[in-house]
Motif scaffolding. Structure first.
Motif, PDB file in Angstrom:
ATOM      1  N   ASP A 194       0.821  -1.217   0.000  1.00 21.75           N
ATOM      2  CA  ASP A 194       0.000   0.000   0.000  1.00 21.75           C
ATOM      3  C   ASP A 194       0.853   1.263   0.000  1.00 21.75           C
ATOM      4  OD1 ASP A 194      -2.352  -1.484   0.100  1.00 21.75           O
ATOM      5  OD2 ASP A 194      -2.348  -1.551   2.295  1.00 21.75           O
ATOM      6  N   PRO A 196       3.565   2.456  -2.273  1.00 16.05           N
ATOM      7  CA  PRO A 196       3.816   3.259  -3.483  1.00 16.05           C
ATOM      8  C   PRO A 196       2.531   3.698  -4.170  1.00 16.05           C
ATOM      9  CG  PRO A 196       4.096   0.945  -3.987  1.00 16.05           C
ATOM     10  CD  PRO A 196       3.854   1.023  -2.500  1.00 16.05           C
ATOM     11  N   ARG A 197       2.621   4.810  -4.888  1.00 19.66           N
ATOM     12  CA  ARG A 197       1.527   5.252  -5.751  1.00 19.66           C
ATOM     13  C   ARG A 197       1.660   4.551  -7.092  1.00 19.66           C
ATOM     14  NH1 ARG A 197       1.778  11.424  -6.449  1.00 19.66           N
ATOM     15  NH2 ARG A 197       3.983  10.937  -6.665  1.00 19.66           N
ATOM     16  N   ARG A 198       0.544   4.249  -7.707  1.00 20.22           N
ATOM     17  CA  ARG A 198       0.523   3.636  -9.039  1.00 20.22           C
ATOM     18  C   ARG A 198      -0.270   4.570  -9.940  1.00 20.22           C
ATOM     19  NH1 ARG A 198      -0.216   0.102  -5.007  1.00 20.22           N
ATOM     20  NH2 ARG A 198       1.435  -1.474  -4.705  1.00 20.22           N
ATOM     21  N   LEU A 199       0.452   5.231 -10.850  1.00 19.48           N
ATOM     22  CA  LEU A 199      -0.094   6.336 -11.622  1.00 19.48           C
ATOM     23  C   LEU A 199      -0.242   5.971 -13.094  1.00 19.48           C
ATOM     24  CD1 LEU A 199       2.242   9.049 -10.056  1.00 19.48           C
ATOM     25  CD2 LEU A 199      -0.091   8.486  -9.348  1.00 19.48           C
ATOM     26  N   GLU A 218       8.892   4.834  -4.948  1.00 22.96           N
ATOM     27  CA  GLU A 218       7.765   5.451  -4.258  1.00 22.96           C
ATOM     28  C   GLU A 218       6.549   5.581  -5.168  1.00 22.96           C
ATOM     29  OE1 GLU A 218       9.327   9.133  -2.854  1.00 22.96           O
ATOM     30  OE2 GLU A 218      10.573   8.172  -1.312  1.00 22.96           O
ATOM     31  N   GLN A 219       6.772   5.465  -6.491  1.00 22.29           N
ATOM     32  CA  GLN A 219       5.662   5.453  -7.427  1.00 22.29           C
ATOM     33  C   GLN A 219       6.021   4.611  -8.642  1.00 22.29           C
ATOM     34  OE1 GLN A 219       6.585   9.245  -6.937  1.00 22.29           O
ATOM     35  NE2 GLN A 219       8.451   8.494  -7.881  1.00 22.29           N
TER      36      GLN A 219
END
Length: 248
Positions: A194, A196-199, A218-219
């Protein structure tokens, strides 16, 4: 240079098998289908270190026209992009030791081959890689442009995720970046943590996003398909040109 295959020791061969078997336990259901198909299509060896000219290139060349070439380690930007623009993927020939199984300061042969070569069986991904390399050669003397291209390369070729089936939501999220595929820890972290960001994949954002080299990302950026990646090439070149004009 050549691979000098006969110089690999029995322990190095055993380390390869350990790395291969350990990672293949994690990748089904997590790796892109193109990667898993590529493992089969290239006949990727699990019991021994791959011989570039005997094991990999005879299978890879007829599929996409790419081949693996031996390099001593990290090479300069111009040589790196010249090779890939010519559909030659540079791979180092040294392998990590038993006390380096989980972390290395720079890529070794397991990362370069196991992480990247199977996806080189996908035509759209290969087209993206060659076209990106030609753009990089155009800007190779421009430090700022190469920095931006390096960021995009990092978040796609090295640490990219793909949404293979939108109907499955998070369950359809898969890995295609070689830096993740060759890392047991980041394989799980990139999809299941939960933190890292997933963009969504966005060229302008990728070109301006710094990356991390000493711990997990981190993403991550998610493509919808390899076709999307390939068709974004004109946008990459145009966005680079626009950013460079603005920065002058």
């Amino acid at each position: 240079m050549t691979q000098q295959y006969e110089k690999y020791t029995e322990d190095e061969q055993a380390v390869w098998k350990l790395l291969f078997d350990r990672q293949m336990e994690r990748l089904p259901g997590r790796a892109s289908q193109a990667y898993m198909d590529g493992i089969v299509a290239t006949g990727f060896p699990n019991s021994h270190i791959p011989n570039f000219e005997r094991d990999l290139n005879p299978r890879l060349l007829p599929i996409t026209g790419w081949r693996v070439v031996a390099v001593p380690g990290l090479i300069g930007n111009r040589e790196f992009f010249e090779l890939m623009a010519d559909r030659q993927f540079p791979a180092t020939t040294w392998l990590r030791t038993r006390d380096q199984l989980d972390y290395l300061p720079e890529p070794d042969m397991f990362h370069d081959t196991f992480g990247h070569v199977p996806v080189l069986t996908n035509q759209h991904f290969c087209g993206f890689l060659a076209a990106l390399s030609r753009i990089a050669l155009r800007f190779v003397e421009h430090e700022e442009a190469i920095d931006m291209i390096s960021r995009l390369y990092w978040y796609t070729v090295e640490f990219g995720l793909i949404q293979e089936n939108a109907a499955l939501g998070a369950e359809g999220l898969r890995i295609y970046g070689g830096g993740i595929l060759s890392s047991p820890g980041e394989t799980v972290y990139s999809l299941e943590s939960d933190i890292p960001r997933r963009l969504p994949y966005d060229v302008a954002t990728l070109l301006r996003t710094p990356y991390i080299i000493d711990h997990f990302q981190e993403q991550y950026f998610v493509i919808e398909s390899y076709e999307q990646l390939f068709h974004s090439v004109p946008e990459i070149e145009a966005t680079l040109e626009r950013f460079l004009v603005i920065s002058q």
